[in-house]
Design a protein around this motif. Sequence first.
Motif, mmCIF file in Angstrom:
data_model
loop_
_atom_site.group_PDB
_atom_site.id
_atom_site.type_symbol
_atom_site.label_atom_id
_atom_site.label_comp_id
_atom_site.label_asym_id
_atom_site.label_seq_id
_atom_site.Cartn_x
_atom_site.Cartn_y
_atom_site.Cartn_z
ATOM 1 N N TRP A 28 0.851 -1.186 0.000
ATOM 2 C CA TRP A 28 0.000 0.000 0.000
ATOM 3 C C TRP A 28 0.886 1.235 0.000
ATOM 4 C CZ3 TRP A 28 -2.230 2.682 4.817
ATOM 5 C CH2 TRP A 28 -3.126 3.695 4.439
ATOM 6 N N SER A 29 0.589 2.170 -0.877
ATOM 7 C CA SER A 29 1.412 3.377 -1.000
ATOM 8 C C SER A 29 1.093 4.401 0.085
ATOM 9 C CB SER A 29 1.219 4.024 -2.373
ATOM 10 O OG SER A 29 -0.132 4.426 -2.549
ATOM 11 N N GLY A 30 0.029 4.162 0.839
ATOM 12 C CA GLY A 30 -0.352 5.102 1.888
ATOM 13 C C GLY A 30 0.293 4.776 3.216
ATOM 14 N N THR A 98 -2.145 9.672 4.683
ATOM 15 C CA THR A 98 -1.494 10.379 3.594
ATOM 16 C C THR A 98 -0.795 9.355 2.709
ATOM 17 O OG1 THR A 98 0.032 12.179 3.051
ATOM 18 C CG2 THR A 98 0.583 10.829 4.970
ATOM 19 N N SER A 99 0.146 9.791 1.898
ATOM 20 C CA SER A 99 0.789 8.897 0.942
ATOM 21 C C SER A 99 2.304 8.924 1.100
ATOM 22 C CB SER A 99 0.409 9.307 -0.478
ATOM 23 O OG SER A 99 1.094 8.531 -1.430
ATOM 24 N N LEU A 104 -0.872 12.060 -3.707
ATOM 25 C CA LEU A 104 -2.253 12.473 -3.461
ATOM 26 C C LEU A 104 -2.415 13.951 -3.812
ATOM 27 C CD1 LEU A 104 -3.193 10.771 -0.059
ATOM 28 C CD2 LEU A 104 -4.040 10.183 -2.332
ATOM 29 N N TYR A 150 -7.799 2.749 -1.938
ATOM 30 C CA TYR A 150 -7.186 3.433 -0.798
ATOM 31 C C TYR A 150 -8.127 3.379 0.410
ATOM 32 C CZ TYR A 150 -4.340 7.081 1.483
ATOM 33 O OH TYR A 150 -3.530 7.779 2.340
#
Length: 294
Positions: A28-30, A98-99, A104, A150
């Motif tokens: 997950w990029s977050g 957030t990322s 974002l 997300y």
Amino acid sequence: MANFGKSMRIFFADGSPTGLRQVEVGNWSGLALACPRVRFSEISDWPESQRPGVYFLLEKPSGEEGNQVYIGESENVLKRLASHDRDRDFWNEVIIFTSKDENLTKAHIKYLEARLIELTQSADRYTLENGNNATKSSLPRADMSDMEGYIDFIKLVLGSLGHKLLEPVAKAVVDTHTEAESVAQYELSFEVSKMMAKGRMVDEGFLLLKGSQVVAKSSQSMPGKVQHFKEAWIENGTLKSNGNGYVLAQDKLLSSSSYAASFVAGSSRSGPQSWKTSAGESLKELESRLLGQV
């Protein structure tokens, strides 16, 4: 989110389970930052808090219901939170999403805010403190799909941190993917004073199903906490009078089968002995039988 395993990494900044925590999930990029209000100033040391993102101002869980939440977005979350620290009193925990790759945009976070408000209203677990519904930004189809993905991770992280505000009560039922028999697979019923209630065991306790009938009178033996819920649900219309008693207007979670049985009967009851399967097997007998199969 597909039903397969996920790994989660929680970094406890000072070794305390209630202090500032950074949460990441595999692939997950977050990322999420969670912090109690009393230590809010510590977030300023984390550059991630100054990126675009969405945030939840939360009242930590204190019972089956009654908790509050405010959902917001900002291109600099820390700056926005500083004003909330002055203007809003109810919250005692903040969780920021957030990322890691800083991809974002303003349109992304506006979309996330609107969808998270929609999901919170639909789940009806927390009281939403936002004055108005947010305006959902228009996104390309691919971006919209990414943001829905997300949100799946936001649900996972929030639930793991003790806040299931985005999960509908009706989805509290365990979805088992094994051949093994489970208590959660059984719908249970309880008849008392010509009133019939139905429910099932779930991960969070006992789910009392919509349409269940509830005895009107309450005796002194009824647990005080359960009496409080009954009075509140009568007042807000969750329990509706049907002449002889009340009918539950929506599925409701209680922390145990005994609380649910006491709620229905209006007196202290044993849940494991009161709730029965369609075959007449009590919850206690069901649990004993399934345990014997292990």
